[in-house]
Design a protein around this motif. Structure first.
Motif, PDB file in Angstrom:
ATOM      1  N   UNK A   1       0.825  -1.188   0.000  1.00  0.00           N
ATOM      2  CA  UNK A   1       0.000   0.000   0.000  1.00  0.00           C
ATOM      3  C   UNK A   1       0.874   1.259   0.000  1.00  0.00           C
ATOM      4  N   UNK A   2       1.955   1.227   0.778  1.00  0.00           N
ATOM      5  CA  UNK A   2       2.858   2.383   0.824  1.00  0.00           C
ATOM      6  C   UNK A   2       3.527   2.586  -0.526  1.00  0.00           C
ATOM      7  N   UNK A   3       3.931   1.500  -1.158  1.00  0.00           N
ATOM      8  CA  UNK A   3       4.559   1.580  -2.468  1.00  0.00           C
ATOM      9  C   UNK A   3       3.632   2.251  -3.481  1.00  0.00           C
ATOM     10  N   UNK A  10       4.423  10.265  -7.370  1.00  0.00           N
ATOM     11  CA  UNK A  10       5.545  10.471  -8.286  1.00  0.00           C
ATOM     12  C   UNK A  10       6.880  10.697  -7.559  1.00  0.00           C
ATOM     13  N   UNK A  11       7.115   9.962  -6.492  1.00  0.00           N
ATOM     14  CA  UNK A  11       8.407  10.019  -5.815  1.00  0.00           C
ATOM     15  C   UNK A  11       9.445   9.308  -6.691  1.00  0.00           C
ATOM     16  N   UNK A  12      10.705   9.698  -6.571  1.00  0.00           N
ATOM     17  CA  UNK A  12      11.757   9.071  -7.368  1.00  0.00           C
ATOM     18  C   UNK A  12      12.002   7.642  -6.890  1.00  0.00           C
ATOM     19  N   UNK A  13      12.610   6.846  -7.764  1.00  0.00           N
ATOM     20  CA  UNK A  13      12.896   5.450  -7.417  1.00  0.00           C
ATOM     21  C   UNK A  13      13.802   5.351  -6.193  1.00  0.00           C
ATOM     22  N   UNK A  14      14.767   6.245  -6.093  1.00  0.00           N
ATOM     23  CA  UNK A  14      15.692   6.235  -4.952  1.00  0.00           C
ATOM     24  C   UNK A  14      14.954   6.540  -3.655  1.00  0.00           C
ATOM     25  N   UNK A  15      14.090   7.535  -3.682  1.00  0.00           N
ATOM     26  CA  UNK A  15      13.320   7.885  -2.485  1.00  0.00           C
ATOM     27  C   UNK A  15      12.400   6.737  -2.091  1.00  0.00           C
ATOM     28  N   UNK A  17      12.826   3.545  -2.669  1.00  0.00           N
ATOM     29  CA  UNK A  17      13.650   2.467  -2.113  1.00  0.00           C
ATOM     30  C   UNK A  17      14.074   2.789  -0.681  1.00  0.00           C
ATOM     31  N   UNK A  18      14.498   4.028  -0.431  1.00  0.00           N
ATOM     32  CA  UNK A  18      14.934   4.414   0.912  1.00  0.00           C
ATOM     33  C   UNK A  18      13.772   4.409   1.902  1.00  0.00           C
ATOM     34  N   UNK A  19      12.636   4.980   1.526  1.00  0.00           N
ATOM     35  CA  UNK A  19      11.486   5.022   2.425  1.00  0.00           C
ATOM     36  C   UNK A  19      11.046   3.612   2.820  1.00  0.00           C
ATOM     37  N   UNK A  20      10.988   2.721   1.856  1.00  0.00           N
ATOM     38  CA  UNK A  20      10.590   1.349   2.172  1.00  0.00           C
ATOM     39  C   UNK A  20      11.597   0.675   3.093  1.00  0.00           C
ATOM     40  N   UNK A  21      12.885   0.918   2.846  1.00  0.00           N
ATOM     41  CA  UNK A  21      13.915   0.334   3.705  1.00  0.00           C
ATOM     42  C   UNK A  21      13.832   0.895   5.123  1.00  0.00           C
ATOM     43  N   UNK A  57      21.704  14.250  12.691  1.00  0.00           N
ATOM     44  CA  UNK A  57      20.331  14.746  12.606  1.00  0.00           C
ATOM     45  C   UNK A  57      19.752  14.649  11.193  1.00  0.00           C
ATOM     46  N   UNK A  58      20.576  14.834  10.172  1.00  0.00           N
ATOM     47  CA  UNK A  58      20.094  14.717   8.797  1.00  0.00           C
ATOM     48  C   UNK A  58      19.647  13.308   8.463  1.00  0.00           C
ATOM     49  N   UNK A  59      20.396  12.309   8.921  1.00  0.00           N
ATOM     50  CA  UNK A  59      20.024  10.913   8.681  1.00  0.00           C
ATOM     51  C   UNK A  59      18.741  10.547   9.411  1.00  0.00           C
ATOM     52  N   UNK A  60      18.606  11.033  10.627  1.00  0.00           N
ATOM     53  CA  UNK A  60      17.391  10.770  11.397  1.00  0.00           C
ATOM     54  C   UNK A  60      16.203  11.470  10.739  1.00  0.00           C
ATOM     55  N   UNK A  61      16.437  12.643  10.194  1.00  0.00           N
ATOM     56  CA  UNK A  61      15.362  13.383   9.524  1.00  0.00           C
ATOM     57  C   UNK A  61      14.805  12.600   8.333  1.00  0.00           C
ATOM     58  N   UNK A  62      15.667  11.945   7.570  1.00  0.00           N
ATOM     59  CA  UNK A  62      15.211  11.133   6.444  1.00  0.00           C
ATOM     60  C   UNK A  62      14.340   9.969   6.925  1.00  0.00           C
ATOM     61  N   UNK A  63      14.754   9.345   8.006  1.00  0.00           N
ATOM     62  CA  UNK A  63      13.976   8.226   8.541  1.00  0.00           C
ATOM     63  C   UNK A  63      12.626   8.695   9.084  1.00  0.00           C
ATOM     64  N   UNK A  64      12.622   9.849   9.722  1.00  0.00           N
ATOM     65  CA  UNK A  64      11.381  10.407  10.246  1.00  0.00           C
ATOM     66  C   UNK A  64      10.440  10.752   9.098  1.00  0.00           C
ATOM     67  N   UNK A  65      10.985  11.259   8.001  1.00  0.00           N
ATOM     68  CA  UNK A  65      10.153  11.567   6.827  1.00  0.00           C
ATOM     69  C   UNK A  65       9.482  10.310   6.300  1.00  0.00           C
ATOM     70  N   UNK A  66      10.227   9.219   6.250  1.00  0.00           N
ATOM     71  CA  UNK A  66       9.661   7.958   5.776  1.00  0.00           C
ATOM     72  C   UNK A  66       8.561   7.468   6.717  1.00  0.00           C
TER      73      UNK A  66
END
Length: 116
Positions: A1-3, A10-15, A17-21, A57-66
């Motif tokens: 469902x998230x995918x 229209x998120x990029x393939x890289x985003x 992949x990262x969000x799912x991970x 903090x930047x790495x944690x921010x990406x995970x929080x966004x996901x």
């Protein structure tokens, strides 16, 4: 469902992949399905990322966004937005050249165009 939601927006393939991970890592940390986890799990996971994994903090921010995307956009749990604050990221000041460094830079140019 998230995918499907990520692709629909229209998120990029890289985003994607990262969000799912990142959501998968969150679920594996607690050994449960991520939709079964609650607010206390989110708080402790964010603290774990900073204290034990020692992520920036930047790495944690990406995970929080996901995780925000998963809970708010996919599961429609809008109350989770308040409990997933983005960490404060320190801004770095730019390096300022001294007068001597600027003069050497200008003197090193070979043409009038480069000097300008």
């Amino acid at each position: 469902m998230m995918l499907e939601e990520l692709e629909r927006r229209n998120y990029t393939d890289t985003t994607i992949r990262h969000y799912l991970r990142f959501v998968e890592e969150f679920a594996q940390h607690f050994g449960k399905s991520p939709d079964k986890l609650g607010l206390d799990h989110l708080r402790s996971y964010q603290a774990y990322l900073f204290k034990q994994r020692r992520l920036s903090p930047g790495s944690v921010e990406h995970r929080i966004s996901a995780l925000r995307f998963f809970f708010v956009r996919t599961l429609h749990r809008h109350e989770f937005r308040e409990f997933l604050p983005y960490p404060k990221v320190q801004r770095k000041l730019p390096n300022i050249l001294s007068r001597e460094e600027v003069a050497r830079l200008i003197d090193a140019s070979s043409s009038l165009f480069e000097r300008c």
